[in-house]
Design a protein around this motif. Structure first.
Motif, PDB file in Angstrom:
ATOM      1  N   LEU A 119       0.815  -1.210   0.000  1.00  0.00           N
ATOM      2  CA  LEU A 119       0.000   0.000   0.000  1.00  0.00           C
ATOM      3  C   LEU A 119       0.848   1.258   0.000  1.00  0.00           C
ATOM      4  N   ALA A 120       2.056   1.172   0.568  1.00  0.00           N
ATOM      5  CA  ALA A 120       2.946   2.338   0.570  1.00  0.00           C
ATOM      6  C   ALA A 120       3.337   2.749  -0.839  1.00  0.00           C
ATOM      7  N   PHE A 121       3.333   1.810  -1.760  1.00  0.00           N
ATOM      8  CA  PHE A 121       3.766   2.082  -3.127  1.00  0.00           C
ATOM      9  C   PHE A 121       2.600   2.473  -4.048  1.00  0.00           C
ATOM     10  N   TYR A 128       9.677   8.696  -1.701  1.00  0.00           N
ATOM     11  CA  TYR A 128       8.773   8.852  -0.561  1.00  0.00           C
ATOM     12  C   TYR A 128       8.137   7.511  -0.195  1.00  0.00           C
ATOM     13  N   ASP A 129       7.726   6.742  -1.215  1.00  0.00           N
ATOM     14  CA  ASP A 129       7.106   5.440  -0.961  1.00  0.00           C
ATOM     15  C   ASP A 129       8.046   4.517  -0.209  1.00  0.00           C
ATOM     16  N   THR A 130       9.329   4.546  -0.582  1.00  0.00           N
ATOM     17  CA  THR A 130      10.318   3.682   0.063  1.00  0.00           C
ATOM     18  C   THR A 130      10.481   4.044   1.528  1.00  0.00           C
ATOM     19  N   HIS A 131      10.540   5.345   1.829  1.00  0.00           N
ATOM     20  CA  HIS A 131      10.675   5.787   3.220  1.00  0.00           C
ATOM     21  C   HIS A 131       9.416   5.449   4.020  1.00  0.00           C
ATOM     22  N   LEU A 132       8.254   5.597   3.387  1.00  0.00           N
ATOM     23  CA  LEU A 132       7.000   5.278   4.077  1.00  0.00           C
ATOM     24  C   LEU A 132       6.930   3.792   4.410  1.00  0.00           C
ATOM     25  N   ALA A 133       7.382   2.947   3.481  1.00  0.00           N
ATOM     26  CA  ALA A 133       7.344   1.496   3.694  1.00  0.00           C
ATOM     27  C   ALA A 133       8.217   1.070   4.864  1.00  0.00           C
ATOM     28  N   LEU A 137       5.536   3.113  12.442  1.00  0.00           N
ATOM     29  CA  LEU A 137       4.189   3.513  12.834  1.00  0.00           C
ATOM     30  C   LEU A 137       3.199   3.256  11.711  1.00  0.00           C
ATOM     31  N   TYR A 138       3.578   3.628  10.502  1.00  0.00           N
ATOM     32  CA  TYR A 138       2.721   3.383   9.342  1.00  0.00           C
ATOM     33  C   TYR A 138       2.448   1.887   9.193  1.00  0.00           C
ATOM     34  N   THR A 139       3.505   1.081   9.326  1.00  0.00           N
ATOM     35  CA  THR A 139       3.379  -0.363   9.164  1.00  0.00           C
ATOM     36  C   THR A 139       2.425  -0.955  10.192  1.00  0.00           C
ATOM     37  N   ILE A 140       2.551  -0.539  11.441  1.00  0.00           N
ATOM     38  CA  ILE A 140       1.690  -1.056  12.505  1.00  0.00           C
ATOM     39  C   ILE A 140       0.219  -0.744  12.226  1.00  0.00           C
ATOM     40  N   VAL A 141      -0.071   0.490  11.831  1.00  0.00           N
ATOM     41  CA  VAL A 141      -1.453   0.908  11.578  1.00  0.00           C
ATOM     42  C   VAL A 141      -2.069   0.083  10.444  1.00  0.00           C
TER      43      VAL A 141
END
Length: 546
Positions: A119-121, A128-133, A137-141
């Motif tokens: 979903l990050a991609f 930005y997608d790579t950093h988000l992945a 915190l993003y991953t846990i949610v």
């Protein structure tokens, strides 16, 4: 808040039976997770050797043994609990289904981490997608959001699970792997440079111990082909369709893994492979070269949907086996409660609580990738113990239930073929179990002490827990009018009558499609139940544990 076995039974009878195609897709979805491709792509051409070797010593034995066991017990629910319990007694049976359930519970955060990365991609900014992945915190949610969505769908019943799993398997697994293979072919045909060394050795360098440790994780890639055995009573013509579905699923699984891994290795250098992100990066690279960048967010969503379908299949599977254990009186009444759809609601809620806690533990790990790997190894270890019990049970049943009809049988006569196939599976599982305790050097795990502590203590705790539960087993846990079919060795009052009724219902339901199988199973059940009833009447035998 319904807890009526009558309600559960009625729900099962009213639900549409699953056919071969739905079961094949569910098996593929349960086994195939494209998240595993990067781990093997590091090995280049030799990755196919690992896949084929693991298929020979693990996937093929699991598929064939599970096919015989499921066909042998087509109307007795419980999956591993049934198979192991018939062979060795209720305690080992409880251990087997417990390990299958608990390993899947621990496994959810690892596979859902891949869903979060997918979903990050969705965005078009690759950096930005790579950093988000990589953001914890993003991953846990996202992990918790996908998991609880799968849980609420499971609460709708097997009709919903089957439909979503079938669509999700096609859209999120089979179509994406087909797409990446086509992209690789077009890329190479149009002059693209392969990042994989096609001149490398097909047979790996077994002198490199670290390579063997990471490669052994492939056994977990193939785990789960037997899991649909818990749904045997919801399968149309199970004595024929279940074996057919697992064999077709096994062949498709090997093809998906080999072709998908090669396609990924073509576009990403081995040194740049990341276990969590590389599949999405691979798609992104292909789409950039082929000027179809607009497909990136679409494939990301499709892969996330595939993760949902895979998790949904597992949420509905092992938990149902644990529910059968509860119905048999081995768990408190709390775990035997169902909703209006006959679904094991409290077990799913407890499972969700454990998954939530495990997801939050990601915060203390040095990276998302290290968390991903250590939980993957623990699930592998626990599941392999269950497989060791399953293979041993298949051999044992050839002797303590030698006269039982086997609509699907390994070997026309004698037990040699069963010894060979189950023996190879047992040795392969034992080897993988031992190697799974060693940390892979390719991934930064932080302290080795943490690695060994989590794996060793985790294994001990989860193996001992079911025996502690059984130690406090109470008579009040037994439910009146339970839907659970007693084991063949259970001579307690009423057990023979319950078995006989279940056998007659199955024979009547399947007489038109498989008259020979239905008649043979009913005849054998009748013979056993008459003998058991006579013994129970003469001795007043209580329920026993063997």
């Amino acid at each position: 808040m319904a807890n009526s076995s009558v309600q559960t039974k009625a729900t099962v009878k009213q639900a549409a039976k699953m056919g071969v195609f739905t079961l094949v897709i569910m098996n593929i979805v349960a086994v195939v997770s494209l998240r595993g491709l990067p781990a093997e792509a590091e090995y280049g051409v030799s990755s196919a050797f690992y896949y084929i070797l693991a298929a020979i010593v693990f996937l093929v034995p699991v598929s064939l043994v599970a096919a015989e066991l499921a066909a042998m017990f087509p109307y007795q629910q419980g999956g591993m609990f049934r198979w192991i319990g018939e062979a060795f007694g209720d305690k080992p049976g409880f251990l087997g289904i417990w390990l299958q359930w608990i390993e899947s519970t621990i496994w959810y955060p690892t596979v859902l981490t891949f869903g979060a990365v997918s979903l990050a991609f969705i965005g078009m900014d690759h950096i930005y997608d790579t950093h988000l992945a990589a953001n914890k915190l993003y991953t846990i949610v996202v992990v918790l959001a996908i998991y609880w969505l799968a849980t609420f769908i499971s609460l709708k019943g097997m009709d919903w699970v089957g439909k979503v799993s079938k669509i999700g398997g096609l859209v999120g697994t089979i179509i994406p792997v087909g797409l990446i293979v086509v992209c690789a072919v077009i890329y190479l045909a149009t002059g693209g440079k392969s990042q994989m060394d096609w001149h490398g050795s097909f047979i790996p360098d077994f002198s490199n111990f670290n390579n063997i440790v990471l490669a052994v994780s492939i056994f977990l890639f193939y785990a789960g082909m037997e899991m649909s055995g818990v749904h045997v009573r919801e399968i149309k013509n199970p004595t024929v369709n279940y074996p057919k579905a697992v064999i077709i699923g096994a062949i498709a699984t090997v093809a998906i893994f080999v072709l998908g891994t090669y396609a990924l290795g073509v576009i990403i250098p081995a040194k740049d492979i990341n276990l969590v992100q590389s599949l999405l990066v691979g798609f992104d690279n292909y789409f950039s070269v082929l000027h179809i960048k607009w497909l990136s967010p679409i494939i990301a969503i499709a892969l996330a949907f595939g993760v949902l379908a895979g998790v949904l299949t597992w949420v509905a599977g092992p938990s149902k086996g644990v529910f059968a254990v509860g119905q048999a009186g081995y768990l408190p009444k709390f775990f035997q409660k169902t909703n209006k759809n006959g679904v094991q609601k409290n077990i799913l809620y407890v499972q969700g609580g454990v998954v939530t806690v495990l997801a939050l533990l990601m915060v203390v790990m040095p990276s998302v990738e290290s968390f991903y790997q250590i939980l993957s190894q623990l699930t592998c270890i626990l599941y392999l113990i269950a497989y060791l019990l399953m293979f041993a049970s298949a051999i044992r049943l050839r002797y303590n239930m030698k006269d039982a009809p086997r609509p699907y049988r390994l070997g026309k006569t004698g037990n040699g073929v069963m010894w060979l196939i189950a023996g190879v599976g047992f040795i392969g599982s034992l080897t993988a179990f031992i190697f799974s305790f060693f940390p892979p050097s390719q991934i930064e795990m932080g302290s080795n002490a943490v690695w060994f502590t989590v794996l060793i203590l985790g294994t001990i705790i989860f193996v001992v827990l079911p025996f502690i539960i059984l130690r406090f087993k109470k008579d009040s846990w037994n439910s009146m009018g339970t839907d659970f079919v007693p084991f063949h060795w259970d001579n307690s009052p009423g057990a023979a009558a319950i078995r006989q009724k279940a056998a007659e219902e199955f024979a009547a339901e399947n007489a038109a499609e498989v008259p020979a199988h239905a008649s043979a199973l009913l005849s054998h059940a009748t013979s056993i139940n008459k003998a058991a009833a006579s013994k129970s009447t003469a001795t007043g035998t209580d329920s026993k544990t063997v």
